[in-house]
Structures are given as C-alpha cells and as structure tokens.
Design a protein around this motif. Structure first.
Motif, PDB file in Angstrom:
ATOM      1  N   THR A  82       8.514  12.251 -12.399  1.00 18.67           N
ATOM      2  CA  THR A  82       8.225  12.912 -10.913  1.00 18.67           C
ATOM      3  C   THR A  82       6.777  12.253 -10.354  1.00 18.67           C
ATOM      4  O   THR A  82       6.869  12.246  -9.192  1.00 18.67           O
ATOM      5  N   TYR A  83       5.780  12.145 -10.886  1.00 20.36           N
ATOM      6  CA  TYR A  83       4.636  11.616 -10.317  1.00 20.36           C
ATOM      7  C   TYR A  83       4.755  10.371  -9.859  1.00 20.36           C
ATOM      8  O   TYR A  83       4.077   9.727  -8.825  1.00 20.36           O
ATOM      9  N   ARG A  84       5.432   9.401 -10.690  1.00 23.18           N
ATOM     10  CA  ARG A  84       5.518   8.157 -10.176  1.00 23.18           C
ATOM     11  C   ARG A  84       6.373   7.983  -8.973  1.00 23.18           C
ATOM     12  O   ARG A  84       6.260   7.233  -8.096  1.00 23.18           O
ATOM     13  N   ALA A  85       7.570   8.946  -8.793  1.00 22.58           N
ATOM     14  CA  ALA A  85       8.163   8.961  -7.542  1.00 22.58           C
ATOM     15  C   ALA A  85       7.369   9.568  -6.378  1.00 22.58           C
ATOM     16  O   ALA A  85       7.415   9.057  -5.107  1.00 22.58           O
ATOM     17  N   LEU A  86       6.531  10.304  -6.651  1.00 18.58           N
ATOM     18  CA  LEU A  86       5.722  11.107  -5.583  1.00 18.58           C
ATOM     19  C   LEU A  86       4.524  10.095  -5.033  1.00 18.58           C
ATOM     20  O   LEU A  86       3.950  10.321  -4.094  1.00 18.58           O
ATOM     21  N   GLY A  87       4.128   9.024  -5.668  1.00 24.52           N
ATOM     22  CA  GLY A  87       2.986   8.221  -5.485  1.00 24.52           C
ATOM     23  C   GLY A  87       3.204   7.764  -3.989  1.00 24.52           C
ATOM     24  O   GLY A  87       2.007   7.842  -3.027  1.00 24.52           O
ATOM     25  N   ARG A  88       4.298   7.086  -3.717  1.00 21.70           N
ATOM     26  CA  ARG A  88       4.358   6.347  -2.156  1.00 21.70           C
ATOM     27  C   ARG A  88       4.388   7.457  -1.374  1.00 21.70           C
ATOM     28  O   ARG A  88       3.681   7.458  -0.150  1.00 21.70           O
ATOM     29  N   PRO A  89       5.359   8.384  -1.238  1.00 19.89           N
ATOM     30  CA  PRO A  89       5.479   9.480  -0.281  1.00 19.89           C
ATOM     31  C   PRO A  89       4.147  10.336  -0.048  1.00 19.89           C
ATOM     32  O   PRO A  89       3.722  10.592   0.952  1.00 19.89           O
ATOM     33  N   VAL A  90       3.484  10.564  -1.181  1.00 18.48           N
ATOM     34  CA  VAL A  90       2.255  11.361  -1.012  1.00 18.48           C
ATOM     35  C   VAL A  90       1.003  10.580  -0.285  1.00 18.48           C
ATOM     36  O   VAL A  90       0.221  10.816   0.405  1.00 18.48           O
ATOM     37  N   LEU A  91       0.841   9.133  -0.596  1.00 20.70           N
ATOM     38  CA  LEU A  91      -0.052   8.278   0.032  1.00 20.70           C
ATOM     39  C   LEU A  91       0.319   8.051   1.450  1.00 20.70           C
ATOM     40  O   LEU A  91      -0.509   8.011   2.383  1.00 20.70           O
ATOM     41  N   ALA A  92       1.530   7.950   1.519  1.00 20.16           N
ATOM     42  CA  ALA A  92       1.805   7.476   3.302  1.00 20.16           C
ATOM     43  C   ALA A  92       1.506   8.918   3.947  1.00 20.16           C
ATOM     44  O   ALA A  92       0.862   8.783   5.063  1.00 20.16           O
ATOM     45  N   VAL A  93       1.719  10.147   3.437  1.00 20.99           N
ATOM     46  CA  VAL A  93       1.282  11.359   4.110  1.00 20.99           C
ATOM     47  C   VAL A  93      -0.228  11.392   4.376  1.00 20.99           C
ATOM     48  O   VAL A  93      -0.648  11.736   5.298  1.00 20.99           O
ATOM     49  N   ALA A  94      -0.914  11.009   3.336  1.00 17.80           N
ATOM     50  CA  ALA A  94      -2.389  10.977   3.377  1.00 17.80           C
ATOM     51  C   ALA A  94      -2.853  10.009   4.510  1.00 17.80           C
ATOM     52  O   ALA A  94      -3.822  10.416   5.296  1.00 17.80           O
ATOM     53  N   VAL A  95      -2.361   8.823   4.537  1.00 18.53           N
ATOM     54  CA  VAL A  95      -2.691   8.058   5.389  1.00 18.53           C
ATOM     55  C   VAL A  95      -2.286   8.338   6.670  1.00 18.53           C
ATOM     56  O   VAL A  95      -3.356   8.057   7.702  1.00 18.53           O
ATOM     57  N   GLY A  96      -1.315   8.993   7.003  1.00 14.82           N
ATOM     58  CA  GLY A  96      -0.854   9.304   8.218  1.00 14.82           C
ATOM     59  C   GLY A  96      -1.900  10.436   8.787  1.00 14.82           C
ATOM     60  O   GLY A  96      -2.116  10.432  10.054  1.00 14.82           O
ATOM     61  N   LEU A  97      -2.276  11.435   7.899  1.00 17.66           N
ATOM     62  CA  LEU A  97      -3.033  12.528   8.377  1.00 17.66           C
ATOM     63  C   LEU A  97      -4.272  11.710   8.672  1.00 17.66           C
ATOM     64  O   LEU A  97      -4.994  12.380   9.532  1.00 17.66           O
ATOM     65  N   LEU A  98      -4.666  10.785   7.985  1.00 15.51           N
ATOM     66  CA  LEU A  98      -6.247  10.275   8.160  1.00 15.51           C
ATOM     67  C   LEU A  98      -6.295   9.742   9.415  1.00 15.51           C
ATOM     68  O   LEU A  98      -7.321   9.592  10.093  1.00 15.51           O
ATOM     69  N   LEU A  99      -5.217   8.746   9.894  1.00 13.07           N
ATOM     70  CA  LEU A  99      -5.011   8.211  10.988  1.00 13.07           C
ATOM     71  C   LEU A  99      -4.992   9.022  12.186  1.00 13.07           C
ATOM     72  O   LEU A  99      -5.604   8.973  13.214  1.00 13.07           O
ATOM     73  N   LEU A 100      -4.358  10.199  12.203  1.00  9.48           N
ATOM     74  CA  LEU A 100      -4.413  11.266  13.027  1.00  9.48           C
ATOM     75  C   LEU A 100      -5.692  11.866  13.226  1.00  9.48           C
ATOM     76  O   LEU A 100      -6.126  12.134  14.384  1.00  9.48           O
ATOM     77  N   ALA A 143      -3.548  11.275  -3.865  1.00  5.83           N
ATOM     78  CA  ALA A 143      -2.581  10.399  -3.444  1.00  5.83           C
ATOM     79  C   ALA A 143      -2.984   9.093  -4.267  1.00  5.83           C
ATOM     80  O   ALA A 143      -1.959   8.209  -4.730  1.00  5.83           O
ATOM     81  N   LEU A 144      -4.199   8.388  -4.142  1.00  3.50           N
ATOM     82  CA  LEU A 144      -4.735   7.307  -4.427  1.00  3.50           C
ATOM     83  C   LEU A 144      -4.534   7.236  -5.912  1.00  3.50           C
ATOM     84  O   LEU A 144      -4.268   6.235  -6.787  1.00  3.50           O
ATOM     85  N   VAL A 145      -4.826   8.393  -6.720  1.00  2.83           N
ATOM     86  CA  VAL A 145      -4.535   8.369  -8.110  1.00  2.83           C
ATOM     87  C   VAL A 145      -2.916   8.172  -8.564  1.00  2.83           C
ATOM     88  O   VAL A 145      -2.886   7.370  -9.535  1.00  2.83           O
ATOM     89  N   LEU A 146      -1.990   8.830  -7.920  1.00  6.63           N
ATOM     90  CA  LEU A 146      -0.686   8.715  -8.139  1.00  6.63           C
ATOM     91  C   LEU A 146      -0.328   7.247  -7.821  1.00  6.63           C
ATOM     92  O   LEU A 146       0.398   6.505  -8.763  1.00  6.63           O
ATOM     93  N   TRP A 147      -0.455   6.820  -6.716  1.00  7.22           N
ATOM     94  CA  TRP A 147      -0.325   5.549  -6.336  1.00  7.22           C
ATOM     95  C   TRP A 147      -0.528   4.406  -7.068  1.00  7.22           C
ATOM     96  O   TRP A 147      -0.207   3.419  -7.520  1.00  7.22           O
ATOM     97  N   GLY A 148      -2.001   4.352  -7.198  1.00 10.83           N
ATOM     98  CA  GLY A 148      -2.686   3.498  -8.110  1.00 10.83           C
ATOM     99  C   GLY A 148      -2.375   3.304  -9.491  1.00 10.83           C
ATOM    100  O   GLY A 148      -2.059   2.189 -10.069  1.00 10.83           O
ATOM    101  N   ALA A 149      -2.250   4.609 -10.223  1.00 15.40           N
ATOM    102  CA  ALA A 149      -1.884   4.420 -11.574  1.00 15.40           C
ATOM    103  C   ALA A 149      -0.294   3.789 -11.453  1.00 15.40           C
ATOM    104  O   ALA A 149       0.060   2.874 -12.647  1.00 15.40           O
ATOM    105  N   TYR A 150       0.467   4.151 -10.558  1.00 20.15           N
ATOM    106  CA  TYR A 150       2.017   3.735 -10.707  1.00 20.15           C
ATOM    107  C   TYR A 150       1.847   1.967 -10.377  1.00 20.15           C
ATOM    108  O   TYR A 150       2.374   1.250 -11.082  1.00 20.15           O
ATOM    109  N   VAL A 151       1.173   1.790  -9.779  1.00 12.03           N
ATOM    110  CA  VAL A 151       0.849   0.078  -9.321  1.00 12.03           C
ATOM    111  C   VAL A 151       0.272  -0.801 -10.459  1.00 12.03           C
ATOM    112  O   VAL A 151       0.892  -1.549 -10.873  1.00 12.03           O
TER     113      VAL A 151
END
Length: 475
Positions: A82-100, A143-151
C-alpha cells in the motif's frame, strides 16, 4: 558486577522479537506527552492574558494529537504494498499544494492584496480554508519518503550509474527543494537530511555524496541570495534576513546591539537556558515565555524546556530522540524488503535531522532556520504527519522476520488484531515453482509411463525446452 548484569539485561530486552516495536511506541509516546505538557506550560500565561482561557492552545494541540494517533493507527495497519502504491499520488498532491501556495503568495505580493481565492487563503507557509490550515511542506516530507524509497528500491544495483540517479530522482528532488526552500529554508534542510538518509541506505557511492554536497551548498547559497528579492519573509530592497542569520552566527555582534536586532531571539534563548541551570526553575515557573522569548511554543520550545526542566530535562528529551534514532535504524537493518529498509532510513533521517537542526539552532551550534521540534512544538500539520510516519515505522517493525514469526507463533486475540493491527506476513513464504512429476516420489510409476508415452507421441515437452524422457528427467 552490577554494571555487567544491567548490560546483560539490556541485551536480553533488545534481543526480543518485538523490541523495535516497543521501543518505537515508548520513545514517540513519551515525546508526545512531553510535547503536550510543554505546550501548556509555554502558552498558558499568554492564553489566559489574551482570552481568560489558559488551556486554549493545549486543547487545540490535543485535538491534533488525537488526529495524529488515528493516523498512526491507520498507518501501522497498512502493508508495504500500500505504501508503494501511495508514493506517486501523495507526491502529486504535495507538489500541487506547494504550487498553489507559492502562486497565491506571489499573487498577494505582486498585487499587494490578500493572498486569497474564494475561501482559500495562503500565508507564508500554510494554506487555510476557514479556520483549518495545512502546511504542504510537512506533507512533502512524507511524500518524498514514500516515492523516493519506491524509486530507489526499483533501481537496485543500477544506482551505481549517474544516469539512473538522474532520472527521475534528481529532477523531482530538485523541484521539491525549490518549491519548499523558496519560502521555508529550514524545511528544505530537513528534506536534504531525508534524501541523504535514503541515498545512504541505498548504498550510493561516496563520490556521489560529494558531488551532491557541492550542488546542495550552491543551491542553499542561491536560496539565501533570493531572500533579497522577496523569497520567504524577505522584502525587496531591505536587508537579506537569511544572510544576516548566517553572518550573525559566524560573527555575532555585541550583546547590547543584539538586544534590538535579529539576534534578539538567540540572546533570549541563551538567557532562558542559563536561568534553568541543572534542574530548572520548575514546570510552569519559567519567565522567558512571558513575551520575552518569541515563538516560545514553536521554534524555541527547547529553550523553555531548558529553563523549566534544566539540563536533566534536556538530557531526557535528547535521549528519547536518540532512542528513536536507534530504533529507526534498527528497523531499517532488520527488515528484508528493500522498500521498507529505505523508507525506514528516510523517516529516521528526517525526524532526527529536524530535531538536530532545531536544538542546534536554539543552543547556538547551528544558525537559526525556524523549524519546529518534532512531537513537541505547536503545529497541527507537523504533528499529524509525524505520527503518521511513526505509524509506518511501526508497521515495518512488526514485519521484521523475528517479530513476524513470533506474532504468528503466538498470535494475539482476534479482537486485538481487529482493533489494533493485523498479523504481518510470514517472511520468506513465497510460492515456489512446481517441480516436475518425476521428482515427486508420491506419483505412481504407471502415471509416469503414461505421461512419458503421451510426451513421446506429441513431442510437446521437447518443444518447450524440457527434452528427454521421464527416466532421464529423474536422473
């Protein structure tokens, strides 16, 4: 003899299968309890003077603590897939909120109007809808923990090549650094510690670290420089406050001058630490929080701890963070899944690095950066995300091979598994490839002969690369 007996007892406790899990619960729980206590101590006088309710800030922080405990409970129940699958969506949400957030802040400064669109309002570090706020930089860390560990787990042995690190890890990390560091240099340094922990756990070569250190120092220098253009809380045309913090750390001005300039906060923190001594003035008896020390409940809450609980109280807090660091690295070393190992190392580097930056700035070992102390400082987003990350560590601690076998050998009651956490998967249990019929001694020889005759008539087994008769395969 007593020391050897105590050491032997400690080794015995640490050798238990669920030692990592219990150490994690104990250290994080005690830090959370100390945090709630010190938030009440640091804010009670001010809250009572402002509105007649001494526990206003405590109630608010306690609500976020309850939400964080729920997040911990949910995260410790989730498996690694589940954490592997959450990496990209959580990262996308974080980047979108930071841009906003950055877009709204830039819009407000360009138009000199409130940074608001409808009910959505932005301040320097947070987005607010009504009375609810969120700091996207805190979500970006998780988000960076989840996505970075997956990559990095997928890269495997290919991490020795620059090309594998350059795509897609470095561009995304660089984007996160810019989006976070433009407004919040302290949180960006926490991201740097997180990425260093991920790369170290992945076994990246030292020359890569040297190159990244040079690039990172250059980027930090640029972020310090752009404060003159209005980055962060800087104002165009005025003195660069980020550069001032660095220069005052390297060569502080005289004490009389510090009382009215940017190092005023540093001086007041030193006064609070000196006033505490070895055993402190007593819980709730500190005086620096009476509008002498700015941000006493947030960035400088460690100074309040030093004044009221003394060196002993500070040692307890530092020891708990040391136990948390040991536990996180122990989990990373014991789990057999590369993703779990990398994610555990990343979370540990993030939390311990942030605590080191905060405490180092308060006591004068590091320049001030304005990051909160994990578990202890006021802040809803930081507390909820931190407890969620600890919940993920708890899930990994229960998945250690020895812990998983112990839990399956003596499983808890069914209601405990339903209410608290399910059983982790048994390590090493993988579906093995079926052996050929001839290798199974329980198969009758008549059946072997029938299969051999059918294979000879069809020739299908030869075409699949399994040539030879059944007798030859048995040899």
């Amino acid at each position: 003899m007593g020391g050897f007996a105590a050491l032997a007892a400690l080794r015995g406790l640490l050798s238990r299968p669920l030692a990592s899990y219990h150490l994690l619960l104990a250290s994080s729980g005690l830090l959370l309890l100390i945090g709630l206590t010190m938030v009440f101590s640091a804010t009670s006088v001010r809250d009572y003077a402002a509105g007649g309710n001494a526990s206003a800030s405590l109630v608010k922080q306690a609500i976020f603590a309850v939400i964080g405990i729920v997040a911990f409970w949910v995260c410790q129940r989730l498996p690694a897939r589940t954490y592997r699958a959450l990496g990209r969506p959580v990262l996308a949400v974080a980047v979108g909120l930071l841009l906003l957030l950055n877009a709204l802040v830039a819009y407000g400064r360009l138009t000199r109007a409130p940074a608001r669109i409808g009910p959505l309002e932005a301040e320097l570090l947070g987005l607010y809808v009504g009375g609810l706020g969120l700091q996207p930089s805190e979500l970006a860390k998780f988000a960076l923990v989840l996505w970075g560990a997956y990559v990095l787990a997928r890269k495997g042995a290919a991490l020795g090549w620059w090309r594998e690190l350059a795509t897609p890890l470095f561009p995304v990390v660089g984007l996160m650094f810019v989006l976070v560091g433009y407004n919040d240099l302290g949180s960006m340094l926490c991201l740097v510690a997180l990425v260093v922990g991920l790369l170290w756990a992945a076994g990246v070569r030292l020359r890569v670290f040297a190159t990244l250190s040079a690039i990172g120092l250059t980027g930090i220098g640029l972020l310090v420089a752009v404060a003159s253009l209005g980055a962060g809380s800087g104002v165009r045309g005025e003195e660069n406050y980020r550069l001032q913090r660095l220069t005052m750390f390297v060569s502080p001005p005289p004490l009389e001058q510090c009382r009215e300039e940017l190092c005023y906060q540093m001086v007041q923190a030193r006064y609070a630490i000196a006033n505490g001594g070895w055993f402190g003035t007593g819980l709730g008896q500190g005086r620096s929080k009476w509008d002498w020390l700015p941000a006493a409940e947030n960035d400088f809450i460690f100074a309040v701890i030093a004044e009221e609980l003394g060196v002993v109280g500070c040692a307890v807090v530092v020891t708990l963070f040391a136990v948390l660091a040991y536990t996180g690295l122990r989990i990373a070393r014991r789990v057999d899944d590369p993703f779990r190992r990398l994610a555990a190392a990343g979370v540990t580097a993030w939390l311990i690095g942030q605590a080191f930056i905060n405490i180092g700035g308060v006591i004068g070992l590091l320049p001030l950066t304005g990051v909160p102390l994990p578990f202890i400082s006021v802040g809803g987003s930081a507390l909820v995300v931190t407890l969620a990350a600890v919940g993920m560590l708890a899930s990994f601690a229960r998945a250690e091979p020895d812990a998983a076998r112990a839990l399956h050998a003596r499983p808890p009651a069914r209601w405990v598994r339903l209410v608290w956490a399910p059983l982790p998967p048994i390590p090493g249990r993988r579906r093995r490839a079926a052996s050929p019929p001839a290798a199974r001694r329980s198969v009758p020889r008549a059946r072997d002969r029938r299969e051999d005759d059918q294979a000879a008539s069809r020739g299908a087994r030869d075409s699949r690369g399994r040539g030879g008769s059944a007798n030859e395969r048995r040899r």
